[in-house]
Design a protein around this motif. Structure first.
Motif, PDB file in Angstrom:
ATOM      1  N   ALA A 158     -24.605  33.123  26.343  1.00  0.00           N
ATOM      2  CA  ALA A 158     -24.738  32.189  25.215  1.00  0.00           C
ATOM      3  C   ALA A 158     -23.378  31.588  24.851  1.00  0.00           C
ATOM      4  O   ALA A 158     -23.275  30.417  24.478  1.00  0.00           O
ATOM      5  CB  ALA A 158     -25.326  32.914  24.008  1.00  0.00           C
ATOM      6  N   TYR A 159     -22.341  32.408  24.992  1.00  0.00           N
ATOM      7  CA  TYR A 159     -20.984  31.958  24.676  1.00  0.00           C
ATOM      8  C   TYR A 159     -20.579  30.825  25.613  1.00  0.00           C
ATOM      9  O   TYR A 159     -20.043  29.800  25.183  1.00  0.00           O
ATOM     10  CB  TYR A 159     -20.035  33.146  24.834  1.00  0.00           C
ATOM     11  N   VAL A 160     -20.864  31.025  26.904  1.00  0.00           N
ATOM     12  CA  VAL A 160     -20.533  29.991  27.883  1.00  0.00           C
ATOM     13  C   VAL A 160     -21.303  28.710  27.560  1.00  0.00           C
ATOM     14  O   VAL A 160     -20.730  27.616  27.486  1.00  0.00           O
ATOM     15  CB  VAL A 160     -20.870  30.460  29.315  1.00  0.00           C
ATOM     16  N   ALA A 161     -22.594  28.871  27.323  1.00  0.00           N
ATOM     17  CA  ALA A 161     -23.433  27.704  27.043  1.00  0.00           C
ATOM     18  C   ALA A 161     -22.951  26.985  25.784  1.00  0.00           C
ATOM     19  O   ALA A 161     -22.828  25.750  25.758  1.00  0.00           O
ATOM     20  CB  ALA A 161     -24.886  28.139  26.888  1.00  0.00           C
ATOM     21  N   ALA A 162     -22.643  27.773  24.732  1.00  0.00           N
ATOM     22  CA  ALA A 162     -22.201  27.178  23.467  1.00  0.00           C
ATOM     23  C   ALA A 162     -20.898  26.416  23.665  1.00  0.00           C
ATOM     24  O   ALA A 162     -20.701  25.333  23.103  1.00  0.00           O
ATOM     25  CB  ALA A 162     -22.027  28.266  22.414  1.00  0.00           C
ATOM     26  N   THR A 163     -20.018  26.969  24.485  1.00  0.00           N
ATOM     27  CA  THR A 163     -18.736  26.305  24.715  1.00  0.00           C
ATOM     28  C   THR A 163     -18.941  24.988  25.458  1.00  0.00           C
ATOM     29  O   THR A 163     -18.358  23.960  25.105  1.00  0.00           O
ATOM     30  CB  THR A 163     -17.797  27.219  25.528  1.00  0.00           C
ATOM     31  N   LEU A 164     -19.785  25.018  26.472  1.00  0.00           N
ATOM     32  CA  LEU A 164     -20.017  23.801  27.243  1.00  0.00           C
ATOM     33  C   LEU A 164     -20.656  22.708  26.385  1.00  0.00           C
ATOM     34  O   LEU A 164     -20.439  21.526  26.613  1.00  0.00           O
ATOM     35  CB  LEU A 164     -20.908  24.100  28.455  1.00  0.00           C
ATOM     36  N   ARG A 165     -21.415  23.137  25.373  1.00  0.00           N
ATOM     37  CA  ARG A 165     -22.087  22.146  24.522  1.00  0.00           C
ATOM     38  C   ARG A 165     -21.313  21.861  23.235  1.00  0.00           C
ATOM     39  O   ARG A 165     -21.782  21.118  22.378  1.00  0.00           O
ATOM     40  CB  ARG A 165     -23.488  22.646  24.155  1.00  0.00           C
ATOM     41  N   LEU A 166     -20.155  22.527  23.087  1.00  0.00           N
ATOM     42  CA  LEU A 166     -19.356  22.402  21.864  1.00  0.00           C
ATOM     43  C   LEU A 166     -20.184  22.686  20.606  1.00  0.00           C
ATOM     44  O   LEU A 166     -20.088  21.985  19.601  1.00  0.00           O
ATOM     45  CB  LEU A 166     -18.717  21.012  21.765  1.00  0.00           C
ATOM     46  N   ASP A 167     -20.996  23.739  20.703  1.00  0.00           N
ATOM     47  CA  ASP A 167     -21.810  24.143  19.551  1.00  0.00           C
ATOM     48  C   ASP A 167     -20.918  24.959  18.604  1.00  0.00           C
ATOM     49  O   ASP A 167     -20.896  26.196  18.642  1.00  0.00           O
ATOM     50  CB  ASP A 167     -22.997  24.966  20.051  1.00  0.00           C
ATOM     51  N   PHE A 168     -20.154  24.231  17.767  1.00  0.00           N
ATOM     52  CA  PHE A 168     -19.089  24.853  16.975  1.00  0.00           C
ATOM     53  C   PHE A 168     -19.489  26.116  16.204  1.00  0.00           C
ATOM     54  O   PHE A 168     -18.834  27.148  16.324  1.00  0.00           O
ATOM     55  CB  PHE A 168     -18.482  23.818  16.013  1.00  0.00           C
ATOM     56  N   PRO A 169     -20.539  26.099  15.416  1.00  0.00           N
ATOM     57  CA  PRO A 169     -20.857  27.309  14.637  1.00  0.00           C
ATOM     58  C   PRO A 169     -21.130  28.515  15.532  1.00  0.00           C
ATOM     59  O   PRO A 169     -20.680  29.632  15.238  1.00  0.00           O
ATOM     60  CB  PRO A 169     -22.111  26.915  13.863  1.00  0.00           C
ATOM     61  N   LEU A 170     -21.818  28.286  16.651  1.00  0.00           N
ATOM     62  CA  LEU A 170     -22.126  29.410  17.545  1.00  0.00           C
ATOM     63  C   LEU A 170     -20.850  29.921  18.225  1.00  0.00           C
ATOM     64  O   LEU A 170     -20.643  31.129  18.359  1.00  0.00           O
ATOM     65  CB  LEU A 170     -23.163  28.973  18.581  1.00  0.00           C
ATOM     66  N   ILE A 171     -19.984  28.989  18.649  1.00  0.00           N
ATOM     67  CA  ILE A 171     -18.720  29.407  19.271  1.00  0.00           C
ATOM     68  C   ILE A 171     -17.930  30.283  18.292  1.00  0.00           C
ATOM     69  O   ILE A 171     -17.456  31.371  18.638  1.00  0.00           O
ATOM     70  CB  ILE A 171     -17.849  28.187  19.657  1.00  0.00           C
ATOM     71  N   MET A 172     -17.815  29.809  17.053  1.00  0.00           N
ATOM     72  CA  MET A 172     -17.056  30.562  16.055  1.00  0.00           C
ATOM     73  C   MET A 172     -17.693  31.925  15.803  1.00  0.00           C
ATOM     74  O   MET A 172     -17.008  32.935  15.703  1.00  0.00           O
ATOM     75  CB  MET A 172     -16.973  29.780  14.731  1.00  0.00           C
ATOM     76  N   GLY A 173     -18.994  31.946  15.705  1.00  0.00           N
ATOM     77  CA  GLY A 173     -19.701  33.205  15.435  1.00  0.00           C
ATOM     78  C   GLY A 173     -19.415  34.240  16.516  1.00  0.00           C
ATOM     79  O   GLY A 173     -19.001  35.368  16.221  1.00  0.00           O
ATOM     80  N   ILE A 174     -19.590  33.834  17.770  1.00  0.00           N
ATOM     81  CA  ILE A 174     -19.384  34.804  18.855  1.00  0.00           C
ATOM     82  C   ILE A 174     -17.905  35.194  18.954  1.00  0.00           C
ATOM     83  O   ILE A 174     -17.570  36.360  19.182  1.00  0.00           O
ATOM     84  CB  ILE A 174     -19.914  34.248  20.198  1.00  0.00           C
ATOM     85  N   THR A 175     -17.003  34.211  18.751  1.00  0.00           N
ATOM     86  CA  THR A 175     -15.571  34.534  18.782  1.00  0.00           C
ATOM     87  C   THR A 175     -15.243  35.615  17.754  1.00  0.00           C
ATOM     88  O   THR A 175     -14.488  36.557  18.035  1.00  0.00           O
ATOM     89  CB  THR A 175     -14.732  33.270  18.487  1.00  0.00           C
TER      90      THR A 175
END
Ligand SMILES: Nc1ncnc2c1ncn2[C@@H]1O[C@H](COP(=O)(O)OP(=O)(O)OP(=O)(O)O)[C@@H](O)[C@H]1O
Ligand code: SF4
Ligand SMILES: [Mg+2]
Lengths: 323, 326
Positions: free
Chosen positions: B281-298
């Motif tokens: 999900a992290y990879v996918a979120a990064t590729l899509r620039l899904d900011f809230p999800l990227i921040m959450g997983i980070t």
């Protein structure tokens, strides 16, 4: 009566660089109740001799020949499990460095009690009582409190007392002390020597004192065995030896104490030989001031020169007579 | 110092770290590009006005510091916001994926640890024997072979050629049910675990075995081991009581690090095996620039690493009396 009789002991280390002939031909006896000094320069084989008697020579070392008679029994003929029962119970060893010879992760009481439990199959609290008793004998202050403490909480001198207690736990008949003061402060050294002397006298133990220090030999020992490059150069009682020494012992005695070297008090010109490829003939010949042709060609035998004095030297007759 | 007080103090030290990392992550993320542009790039009929309306809706038009403060405010209230794709709450996404990742990782880490104990001890004791060489070779293989390569090879052999094991997912392989004759959830999960867990275990095993072997060899040379032997202690007790405790301490650090990096280390395996976990999900979120999800997983990754560090330090102090938690 001899409690220990070592005959032609040979222990080699089979390293990648070659075979290190640490002990090539070691023979000596230890009389019951005596203190015997085992002396020689660094690398002469003192520690390996003690390890061989206990049969704990580390890999890649191996005892490859000889006999070790303890109270008449040949230790080298014993099964490993029977030999294990001798270690710590009949023969003990005190190590040179008290800090590295105590396990840092276990409390003192635990480490020492394990030894009593292993040999006597007693309950832990009984074992701990024995530990407290022996720590008192070794003059450790507050033995009861020490049980739960770890090695790093003690000073060097205290650690050595704990190590001495560990060796004495089961009243062994024979105790090897491998340079027990080398790593201690000078003031503490004297205390440990006094302690060992008193213990030997009070417990009637046989003590083999391994040391570089001829002063300690003179102070503590009745007899001395002088090692050089895996060979016994001479053995006998200290008066005889101090009076009519073997050329190597003479060099040891003459060597100037050096203030800049606290570990090795003495130093003889030249270096101890490479034990992978030792000198031909008499191993001491490259450094011996009396060496002649035969010394380079023939290995001198260990000869009984009378009065329980043994010497390994082609020229002992003339040298002993002529001095 | 009391344990509670120690933990409290360490937790306080974590606060500035977490905030610092979140700021850096936030800035890097915003520098990476415009998610709305990216999401709508494939739609030729969309107008710039509509794009702007979307940015406005997600608050992306506000100044970055303001956006950060808003994010932080939600974060301290344990709310990671909503995904830019589909609007699902990030908390919900993370909580469903979290356990899948933890399950796979914990199984692999513990297996690697447990298998390495006998393997490491044995190869140290029988140094330079055939078994030692075999174990070392497997270890070197495990270290040097890339996870994705091994994963793909295993999938090709065991899924596509032999058809024994599922190649993707963590649940539901209906075609396998007739094989077992029953429909069993646990069995189903286990079957899915086999291939990805094998790959991860092999990769972790290598480090564990080599570390334990080296530690054992070093410890067995120590004076205190010879002293125990000179006291007549049995070889078994020397090995399993006195030597092992000393040799195992480096493994505890490795265990702590592995657990801390569980999620951070998962993306490749999870992608290869289409594992429904946080890593993928992290990879996918990064590729899509899904900011809230990227921040959450980070943030989840950061907190796990910090907590694992704390636990490792505490475990060390517990094992080694020379280390105190001060
Ligand atoms: N584990 C080992 N592996 C290889 N060689 C060894 C090992 N232990 C001892 N030796 C060799 O055996 C010889 C005798 O060593 P030993 O430790 O008995 O000397 P020593 O007389 O006790 O010296 P020191 O006064 O420095 O303690 C040395 O040449 C040493 O290099
Ligand atoms: S045998 Fe020769 S070299 Fe050896 S000690 Fe005697 S005189 Fe010196
Ligand atoms: Mg020595």
């Amino acid at each position: 009566m001899n409690i220990l009789d070592v005959q032609n002991l040979k222990t080699h280390f089979f390293t990648e660089a070659g075979v290190v002939k640490a002990l090539e031909d070691i023979s000596f006896t230890v009389e019951k109740g005596c203190t015997v000094g085992l002396v020689g320069e660094s690398g002469s084989g003192k520690s390996v001799t003690a390890q061989s008697v206990l049969r704990i020579v580390p890999k890649p070392g191996k005892i490859i020949g000889g006999k070790i008679l303890f109270d008449g029994e040949d230790l080298l003929a014993k099964k490993e499990d029977d030999m294990r029962k001798f270690r710590g119970k009949k023969i003990s060893l005190i190590f040179q460095d008290p800090t590295s010879s105590l396990n840092p992760l276990f409390a003192i009481g635990d480490q020492l009690a394990d030894i009593v439990i292993q040999h006597d199959r007693v309950k832990k609290d009984q074992a701990l009582e024995q530990v407290i008793k022996t720590l008192k004998v070794a003059r450790l202050p507050d033995p009861e409190q020490s049980l739960g403490q770890y090695p790093h909480q003690f000073s060097g001198g205290m650690k050595q007392r704990i190590c001495i207690a560990r060796a004495l736990l089961l009243n062994p008949q024979l105790l090897f002390a491998d340079e027990p003061t080398t790593n201690l402060d000078v003031t503490i050294q004297a205390q440990i020597i006094t302690l060992l002397k008193d213990l030997q006298r009070d417990l009637g133990m046989t003590l083999v004192m391994i040391t570089h220090d001829m002063g300690i030999v003179a102070e503590m020992c009745k007899c001395v065995v002088v090692l050089y490059a895996g060979h016994v150069m001479e053995s006998g009682d200290i008066e005889t030896i101090f009076e009519k020494p073997h050329p190597y012992t003479e060099a040891l005695l003459k060597a100037v104490p050096r203030l800049d070297q606290t570990r090795k008090l003495t130093s003889i010109p030249g270096n101890i030989p490479n034990l992978i490829d030792p000198p031909s003939g008499c191993v001491f010949h490259p450094r011996c001031q009396y060496a002649i042709n035969i010394c380079m060609e023939k290995v001198p035998p260990l000869e009984d020169v009378g009065g329980s004095h043994f010497i390994t030297c082609h020229r002992w007759r003339e040298l002993q007579g002529g001095r | 110092m009391g344990l509670g007080k120690y933990i409290a103090r360490r937790a306080i030290y974590m606060v500035p770290l977490i905030i610092g990392i979140s700021i850096v992550a936030f800035l890097v993320m915003y520098a990476a590009g415009d998610p709305i542009q990216l999401a709508t790039a494939g739609n030729p009929s969309i107008t710039e006005a509509q794009r702007n309306a979307l940015r406005e809706y997600y608050g992306l038009n506000d100044p970055i510091p303001m956006q950060y403060v808003r994010w932080l405010d939600h974060f301290v209230h344990a709310d990671f916001g909503k995904s830019l794709y589909g609007g699902r709450p990030v908390n919900e996404i993370i909580s469903t994926l979290f356990w899948e990742t933890i399950k796979l990782q914990l199984v692999s880490i513990l297996l690697a640890f447990l298998i390495s104990l006998p393997a490491g001890i044995y190869s140290a004791l029988k140094q330079r024997s055939a078994t030692d060489y075999t174990i070392s070779s497997i270890a070197i293989f495990g270290i040097s072979v890339p996870v994705f390569w091994l994963g793909i090879v295993l999938i090709l052999v065991f899924s596509f050629q032999l058809g024994w094991l599922p190649s993707a997912g963590a649940h539901g392989a209906p075609y396998l049910w007739p094989v077992f004759g029953i429909r069993n959830e646990t069995l189903d999960e286990l079957v899915h675990l086999v291939l990805p867990a094998t790959v991860l275990t092999l990769a972790g095993l290598a480090y564990n075995v080599r570390l334990l072997r080296a530690g054992m060899l070093d410890v067995l040379r120590q004076d205190y081991i010879m002293a125990a032997r000179a006291s007549g202690i049995s070889e078994r007790k020397i090995l399993y009581k006195y030597a092992l405790k000393n040799a195992i301490t480096p493994l505890i650090t490795l265990l702590g690090i592995s657990i801390g990096y569980m999620i951070a280390g998962a993306p490749i395996t999870e992608t290869v095996f289409s594992w429904p976990g946080l890593g993928r999900a992290y990879v996918a979120a990064t590729l899509r620039l899904d900011f809230p999800l990227i921040m959450g997983i980070t943030m989840i990754i950061t907190i796990m690493i910090l907590v694992a560090n704390l636990i490792t330090d505490m475990a060390y102090a517990w094992i080694d009396p020379r280390i105190s938690i001060e």
